[in-house]
Design a protein around this motif. Sequence first.
Motif, mmCIF file in Angstrom:
data_model
loop_
_atom_site.group_PDB
_atom_site.id
_atom_site.type_symbol
_atom_site.label_atom_id
_atom_site.label_comp_id
_atom_site.label_asym_id
_atom_site.label_seq_id
_atom_site.Cartn_x
_atom_site.Cartn_y
_atom_site.Cartn_z
ATOM 1 N N LEU A 105 -13.061 1.175 35.680
ATOM 2 C CA LEU A 105 -13.400 -0.144 36.210
ATOM 3 C C LEU A 105 -12.156 -0.880 36.694
ATOM 4 N N ARG A 106 -11.041 -0.727 36.001
ATOM 5 C CA ARG A 106 -9.800 -1.348 36.468
ATOM 6 C C ARG A 106 -9.286 -0.645 37.723
ATOM 7 N N THR A 107 -9.410 0.675 37.750
ATOM 8 C CA THR A 107 -8.995 1.426 38.940
ATOM 9 C C THR A 107 -9.806 0.998 40.154
ATOM 10 N N ARG A 108 -11.097 0.780 39.948
ATOM 11 C CA ARG A 108 -11.989 0.400 41.057
ATOM 12 C C ARG A 108 -11.589 -0.963 41.640
ATOM 13 N N LEU A 109 -11.315 -1.932 40.759
ATOM 14 C CA LEU A 109 -10.899 -3.244 41.256
ATOM 15 C C LEU A 109 -9.538 -3.154 41.936
ATOM 16 N N SER A 110 -8.628 -2.383 41.371
ATOM 17 C CA SER A 110 -7.314 -2.212 41.991
ATOM 18 C C SER A 110 -7.442 -1.666 43.408
ATOM 19 N N LYS A 111 -8.325 -0.686 43.584
ATOM 20 C CA LYS A 111 -8.521 -0.112 44.920
ATOM 21 C C LYS A 111 -9.096 -1.147 45.884
ATOM 22 N N ALA A 112 -10.059 -1.944 45.410
ATOM 23 C CA ALA A 112 -10.659 -2.968 46.261
ATOM 24 C C ALA A 112 -9.615 -3.992 46.706
ATOM 25 N N LEU A 113 -8.744 -4.394 45.791
ATOM 26 C CA LEU A 113 -7.700 -5.348 46.146
ATOM 27 C C LEU A 113 -6.679 -4.726 47.096
ATOM 28 N N SER A 114 -6.294 -3.489 46.842
ATOM 29 C CA SER A 114 -5.334 -2.812 47.718
ATOM 30 C C SER A 114 -5.911 -2.619 49.114
ATOM 31 N N ASP A 115 -7.184 -2.227 49.186
ATOM 32 C CA ASP A 115 -7.825 -2.001 50.488
ATOM 33 C C ASP A 115 -7.924 -3.282 51.306
ATOM 34 N N SER A 116 -7.940 -4.425 50.626
ATOM 35 C CA SER A 116 -8.069 -5.700 51.341
ATOM 36 C C SER A 116 -6.739 -6.190 51.907
ATOM 37 N N GLN A 117 -5.640 -5.562 51.514
ATOM 38 C CA GLN A 117 -4.321 -6.005 51.972
ATOM 39 C C GLN A 117 -4.068 -5.557 53.412
ATOM 40 N N PRO A 118 -3.406 -6.382 54.204
ATOM 41 C CA PRO A 118 -3.143 -5.992 55.595
ATOM 42 C C PRO A 118 -2.123 -4.875 55.730
ATOM 43 N N ARG A 119 -1.282 -4.666 54.696
ATOM 44 C CA ARG A 119 -0.284 -3.597 54.780
ATOM 45 C C ARG A 119 0.202 -3.242 53.384
ATOM 46 N N GLY A 120 0.778 -2.049 53.265
ATOM 47 C CA GLY A 120 1.432 -1.648 52.027
ATOM 48 C C GLY A 120 0.529 -0.927 51.048
ATOM 49 N N THR A 121 1.163 -0.353 50.028
ATOM 50 C CA THR A 121 0.449 0.235 48.897
ATOM 51 C C THR A 121 0.787 -0.595 47.666
ATOM 52 N N TRP A 122 -0.184 -0.680 46.727
ATOM 53 C CA TRP A 122 -0.078 -1.680 45.670
ATOM 54 C C TRP A 122 -0.470 -1.124 44.311
ATOM 55 N N GLN A 123 0.126 -1.720 43.275
ATOM 56 C CA GLN A 123 -0.290 -1.494 41.897
ATOM 57 C C GLN A 123 -0.565 -2.874 41.295
ATOM 58 N N TRP A 124 -1.582 -2.955 40.406
ATOM 59 C CA TRP A 124 -2.056 -4.256 39.941
ATOM 60 C C TRP A 124 -2.039 -4.362 38.430
ATOM 61 N N ARG A 125 -1.692 -5.558 37.940
ATOM 62 C CA ARG A 125 -1.826 -5.933 36.537
ATOM 63 C C ARG A 125 -2.826 -7.083 36.465
ATOM 64 N N PHE A 126 -3.678 -7.067 35.460
ATOM 65 C CA PHE A 126 -4.731 -8.079 35.363
ATOM 66 C C PHE A 126 -4.495 -9.028 34.200
ATOM 67 N N CYS A 127 -4.824 -10.289 34.425
ATOM 68 C CA CYS A 127 -4.634 -11.327 33.423
ATOM 69 C C CYS A 127 -5.797 -12.316 33.547
ATOM 70 N N VAL A 128 -5.674 -13.479 32.900
ATOM 71 C CA VAL A 128 -6.840 -14.363 32.807
ATOM 72 C C VAL A 128 -6.702 -15.663 33.587
ATOM 73 N N SER A 129 -5.552 -15.930 34.181
ATOM 74 C CA SER A 129 -5.401 -17.173 34.942
ATOM 75 C C SER A 129 -4.303 -17.022 35.969
ATOM 76 N N GLY A 130 -4.324 -17.902 36.960
ATOM 77 C CA GLY A 130 -3.260 -17.894 37.951
ATOM 78 C C GLY A 130 -1.907 -18.201 37.350
ATOM 79 N N SER A 131 -1.882 -19.129 36.389
ATOM 80 C CA SER A 131 -0.617 -19.431 35.710
ATOM 81 C C SER A 131 -0.046 -18.181 35.063
ATOM 82 N N GLU A 132 -0.897 -17.422 34.380
ATOM 83 C CA GLU A 132 -0.428 -16.206 33.719
ATOM 84 C C GLU A 132 0.029 -15.175 34.744
#
Length: 427
Positions: A105-132
């Motif tokens: 499930l985390r891999t799936r969201l990471s792919k969705a976020l990466s696919d939405s980027q206009p350029r580059g390859t990405w790795q993602w860390r997840f947290c609970v707020s924008g401040s964090e």
Amino acid sequence: MTGAEHHWWERTGAAARRPGYELAVAYARSVAEEHVNPLLALGLPLSVAGAEGSFVFDQSGTALLDLRTGGGAFALGHRNAAVVRALVTAAGAVDMGDWQLPSELRTRLSKALSDSQPRGTWQWRFCVSGSEGNELALRTAVMATERTGLAAIEGGYHGQTGLAAAVTDPRYLHAKYPPLLAEPIRLAPDASAAGAIDESVAAVIVEPVQLTEAIRPLEPDFLAAIRRRCDEVGAVLIFDEVKCGLGRTGPVWAHERGHVAPDMLVTGKALSGGLYPVAACGIRTDGSNQALLKWRSDFRSTYGGSLLGMVVATEAVAQLTNEDNRRAFRDAGDELEAALNPSLGRRLHRMGMAFSIDFESPDHALFVASDLLHRGVLVPFPRASTLLLFPPFTLGTEEARTAARAIVAAADLADDLLWGIPNDDLR
């Protein structure tokens, strides 16, 4: 109006006579009086009891049209049906999960976020707020570069915790905020300011479009100058798109306007689908910052990456990036703009689904926001002489017209009134 009736600002003791007053007083006593006192001063002891679509409902069942949307967290409206279904279905199979154990499930969201980027390859860390998320991005940059300097743009808002608060414009922090760990270089939003970034700077954090006090897009030339300077000195460029990203300001990502790619990207608010707190910090894995490419933060967050949150956020991203939906979102914005423009003219500004209305003074804007509450329309309380609106992307045609009628009426009333209405309690 009969002789026995009074305008809302002339009524005394109005809040105490309305349903929900005791609930509001209990909230003030038990949670946060600073949230309740302005509403009591307006004679509106609101307490949210439910929400659906573009509306929230108070304890008496009164509907209020929501043009605040939690600063954009409810971009898809309240309790979006598809997001609710995704959450309910997921809850039948998983819980929060363990942050240390891998999950598709985390891999799936990471792919969705990466696919939405206009350029580059990405790795993602997840947290609970924008401040964090901003805290993680800044800390990662400091640890990767082994530097302690930070730089931020004047007027930026990045959160209320630690390093995130340090880079926030002090105007948006409480007057008695404790001394911060770091005092960043404050950059004016001008390309010539990039020269202030030197080899002591670990990171520069930027909102490509600032939405705290007004709609303030940073010019492409400025973003390009910051990008070049970060490359020259080895600083990490962080784009904070917690509020301006995921379609709020037009493109899926606000930095698409400037054709400048960050080293790190932080997102949140709309990512939650309005149902489950989710934020994400992305690291570009094909970027130019060599120190960052070699570093991976050992980020730990008990609730970050909750499997339920991953399902919700994946559905939210799917809806927010779907081209048919995006056309419908633009149409909703066009409806609201068309309804407001004839009366407001040059006062009105729009960028995607962020709107602002200029007034003569902060008191003027504050009066309009207060009057709108009495008309059943929720808007952010203004910080200056500009009133910001963050309508849900799913705003219907009739809802847009209702909102416009209320806003125009409140603005006209404010224009007609003499100044001097007491408002110290509203601040």
